[in-house]
Design a protein around this motif. Structure first.
Motif, short mmCIF file in Angstrom:
data_model
loop_
_atom_site.label_atom_id
_atom_site.label_comp_id
_atom_site.label_asym_id
_atom_site.label_seq_id
_atom_site.Cartn_x
_atom_site.Cartn_y
_atom_site.Cartn_z
N PHE A 251 0.83 -1.21 0.00
CA PHE A 251 0.00 0.00 0.00
C PHE A 251 0.87 1.26 0.00
O PHE A 251 0.61 2.20 -0.76
CB PHE A 251 -0.92 -0.01 1.22
N GLU A 252 1.91 1.25 0.84
CA GLU A 252 2.77 2.43 0.97
C GLU A 252 3.61 2.65 -0.29
O GLU A 252 3.98 3.79 -0.60
CB GLU A 252 3.69 2.27 2.19
N ASP A 253 3.90 1.56 -1.01
CA ASP A 253 4.69 1.66 -2.24
C ASP A 253 4.00 2.55 -3.28
O ASP A 253 4.63 3.30 -4.01
CB ASP A 253 4.93 0.26 -2.81
N GLY A 254 2.66 2.45 -3.33
CA GLY A 254 1.89 3.30 -4.22
C GLY A 254 1.79 2.82 -5.65
O GLY A 254 0.95 3.30 -6.41
N ASN A 255 2.63 1.86 -6.03
CA ASN A 255 2.62 1.36 -7.41
C ASN A 255 1.84 0.06 -7.56
O ASN A 255 1.65 -0.43 -8.67
CB ASN A 255 4.06 1.15 -7.91
N TYR A 256 1.43 -0.50 -6.42
CA TYR A 256 0.72 -1.79 -6.47
C TYR A 256 -0.78 -1.54 -6.41
O TYR A 256 -1.26 -0.72 -5.61
CB TYR A 256 1.16 -2.69 -5.32
N THR A 257 -1.51 -2.26 -7.23
CA THR A 257 -2.98 -2.14 -7.22
C THR A 257 -3.59 -3.43 -6.68
O THR A 257 -3.43 -4.50 -7.29
CB THR A 257 -3.52 -1.88 -8.64
N PHE A 258 -4.25 -3.33 -5.54
CA PHE A 258 -4.95 -4.48 -4.97
C PHE A 258 -6.17 -4.80 -5.83
O PHE A 258 -6.82 -3.89 -6.36
CB PHE A 258 -5.39 -4.19 -3.54
N LYS A 259 -6.50 -6.08 -5.94
CA LYS A 259 -7.69 -6.47 -6.71
C LYS A 259 -8.96 -5.91 -6.06
O LYS A 259 -9.93 -5.60 -6.73
CB LYS A 259 -7.74 -7.99 -6.84
N LEU A 260 -8.93 -5.83 -4.72
CA LEU A 260 -10.00 -5.14 -3.99
C LEU A 260 -9.32 -4.18 -3.03
O LEU A 260 -8.50 -4.60 -2.20
CB LEU A 260 -10.87 -6.13 -3.21
N GLU A 261 -9.62 -2.91 -3.14
CA GLU A 261 -8.96 -1.92 -2.29
C GLU A 261 -9.21 -2.26 -0.81
O GLU A 261 -10.36 -2.45 -0.39
CB GLU A 261 -9.50 -0.52 -2.58
N PRO A 262 -8.14 -2.35 -0.01
CA PRO A 262 -8.30 -2.73 1.41
C PRO A 262 -8.80 -1.56 2.26
O PRO A 262 -8.11 -1.04 3.12
CB PRO A 262 -6.88 -3.14 1.81
N VAL B 278 -10.99 -9.23 8.76
CA VAL B 278 -9.59 -9.56 8.47
C VAL B 278 -9.49 -10.88 7.72
O VAL B 278 -8.77 -11.00 6.72
CB VAL B 278 -8.76 -9.60 9.78
N GLN B 279 -10.23 -11.88 8.17
CA GLN B 279 -10.22 -13.18 7.50
C GLN B 279 -10.74 -13.07 6.07
O GLN B 279 -10.26 -13.76 5.17
CB GLN B 279 -11.10 -14.18 8.29
N TYR B 280 -11.71 -12.19 5.86
CA TYR B 280 -12.25 -11.98 4.51
C TYR B 280 -11.15 -11.47 3.57
O TYR B 280 -11.00 -11.98 2.45
CB TYR B 280 -13.40 -10.97 4.57
N TYR B 281 -10.37 -10.50 4.04
CA TYR B 281 -9.27 -10.00 3.21
C TYR B 281 -8.21 -11.08 2.97
O TYR B 281 -7.67 -11.19 1.86
CB TYR B 281 -8.64 -8.77 3.86
N TRP C 36 -6.81 -12.22 -0.54
CA TRP C 36 -5.39 -12.02 -0.86
C TRP C 36 -4.70 -13.30 -1.35
O TRP C 36 -3.58 -13.25 -1.85
CB TRP C 36 -4.67 -11.42 0.34
N GLN C 37 -5.36 -14.45 -1.20
CA GLN C 37 -4.81 -15.68 -1.77
C GLN C 37 -4.74 -15.60 -3.30
O GLN C 37 -4.03 -16.39 -3.93
CB GLN C 37 -5.67 -16.88 -1.40
N ASP C 38 -5.47 -14.66 -3.90
CA ASP C 38 -5.50 -14.52 -5.36
C ASP C 38 -4.81 -13.24 -5.83
O ASP C 38 -4.97 -12.83 -6.98
CB ASP C 38 -6.95 -14.52 -5.86
N GLU C 39 -4.06 -12.60 -4.92
CA GLU C 39 -3.37 -11.36 -5.31
C GLU C 39 -2.21 -11.65 -6.27
O GLU C 39 -1.68 -12.77 -6.31
CB GLU C 39 -2.83 -10.65 -4.06
N ASP C 40 -1.81 -10.63 -7.02
CA ASP C 40 -0.70 -10.76 -7.95
C ASP C 40 0.65 -10.83 -7.24
O ASP C 40 1.59 -11.45 -7.73
CB ASP C 40 -0.68 -9.58 -8.94
#
Length: 439
Positions: free
Chosen positions: A255-266, A290-293, A297-301
């Motif tokens: 998130f802090e990096d700013g260049n990464y795009t989450f599939k669903l914004e946290p 938290v468990q939902y995220y 996140w198991q499918d994140e890039d």
């Protein structure tokens, strides 16, 4: 009848596996239990990741908070006609006992560590902030909410009230030891709580124990010692906490990096990532969120976030070896380089975790985090510090035990194609001789 003294038309009870029944007669207590802020504790587990080791440990902060309230209610009933006990502090003590854990977040201590939070500060913010809890407490009397917050913050003027929920032998510890032992299925946490409550006496600004009850207190202290090392610091539980912590660190870093795009914004984590957590945002975050995220996140890039989340969800935990960072720093540095060479990020996959506990301490004036000792009330009316009278307690007094483990993904190491590299890593991890050439 004022709200402060209002009683329910009939006593309400909660069936409880530890205390049999939790009794509520005060309208204030009944109303506090019904608030959204207190009901939220149903969605926060008492023992965080411990259910991945002891599968029965699914109980919540809600269960525990009711238990602490019930213990304090019983103690106060026994104190009622004794000198040194101020009957005017009854409702304050009950409210502080009920609400003492109100500010715990999801997975409690691991969560606090990552985001540099303090659950006691959040407990106080909930109590004095713009909440339903605060509205109820202020109906008791103006400023009553601040008194409750002060008890929990250990700054209230009547230290006897504070000691009921925060001392070396208090209602909080007594409930969680017995409750956690019950739900984990272990025998270590059992002690004679009824006996201890019967020999408690209010003296000046502290609760003391009649000397005839010394053996019950010894049993309590040893139960606490065993529970910490057999349950709370269990290495498998700590492995799950390590992975949980690293998931949150990785998500924050991306998130802090700013260049990464989450599939669903946290969205539920943004204020935590930014270090500016509003009270309403804090109260919206519980373990189900938290468990939902983690599921998503198991499918994140991002490979690391994806792998760690999958490990946590499916209980594919890190393995561990005994490791003392004070004596084995050279080995750790070699492993760090080998992990880098192998393409396994050591920041996330090579973790030193330390656990420490001080089972009982005598009074050390001026020391940070000083602890008030347990005093025995002798037949002649004098007070004697417990470790001066008990050989068992003296043997462990002031002795801090620390344990260090090194956690790593054994499966990732064994999957490496370079078998010589695997051998080098294993030699260091399992102590099978010195490695001469580290790449």
């Amino acid at each position: 009848m004022t709200y402060k003294n209002e009683q329910l038309s009939e006593e309400k009870v909660f069936k409880d596996p530890v205390h049999r029944y939790v009794h509520v007669r005060d309208r204030v207590i009944w109303d506090l239990i019904a608030t959204p802020e207190f009901q939220r504790l149903r969605r926060i587990k008492q023992l965080g990741t411990t259910n991945l080791t002891f599968h029965g440990a699914e109980h919540s902060r809600f269960n525990h908070s009711l238990g602490v309230y019930e213990i304090v209610r019983r103690i106060i009933n026994m104190f009622e006609d004794r000198p040194h006990w101020n009957k005017e502090e009854r409702l304050l003590s009950l409210c502080a006992a009920l609400l003492h854990d109100l500010g715990h977040g999801p997975f409690s201590h691991s969560f606090e560590k990552v985001f540099k939070l303090d659950h006691e500060q959040f407990t106080q913010r909930i109590i004095v902030g713009d909440t339903t809890i605060n509205q109820i407490l202020e109906k008791v009397s103006p400023g009553f909410s601040q008194k409750v917050a002060d008890v929990i913050g250990k700054t209230y003027k009547d230290k006897l009230v504070v000691s009921l929920i925060s001392s070396q032998i208090d209602a909080d510890r007594m409930d969680y030891l017995i409750r956690d032992a019950y739900f984990t299925g272990v025998s270590y946490g059992h002690f004679d709580m009824e006996r201890i409550m019967r020999v408690m006496r209010p003296i000046d600004d502290q609760v003391v124990i009649k000397s005839t009850g010394m053996h019950a207190v010894e049993d309590y202290i040893m139960s606490r010692y065993q529970m910490y090392w057999q349950v709370y610091f269990h290495p498998v539980t700590r492995s799950a906490e390590v992975i949980l912590t690293k998931i949150l660190h990785r998500a924050k870093e991306l998130f802090e990096d700013g260049n990464y795009t989450f599939k669903l914004e946290p969205v539920h984590f943004i204020s935590f990532f930014n270090g500016d957590v509003k009270l309403d945002e804090y109260l919206k975050l519980d373990e189900s969120i938290v468990q939902y995220y983690f599921q998503l996140w198991q499918d994140e890039d991002d490979e690391i976030l994806r792998d760690l989340s999958e490990r946590f969800i499916n209980r594919r935990l890190f393995k561990y070896v005994e490791f003392n960072p004070n004596l084995q720093m050279k080995e750790w540095m070699k492993l760090y380089k080998l992990f880098q060479y192998a393409g396994i990020d050591p920041e996330y996959y090579l973790v030193v975790d330390s656990s420490s506990d001080l089972p009982y301490d005598f009074y050390r004036p001026g020391e940070e985090g000083e602890r008030l000792p347990i005093h025995l009330l002798m037949p002649d009316g004098s007070l004697k510090e417990l470790s001066r009278h008990s050989d068992i307690v003296e043997a462990i007094s002031g002795k801090k035990r620390t344990d260090h483990k090194l956690y790593f993904p054994k499966d990732r190491i064994e999957e490496l194609e370079d078998k010589q590299l695997v051998k080098q890593i294993k030699q260091i991890l399992y102590g099978q001789g010195e490695v001469e050439n580290v790449r």
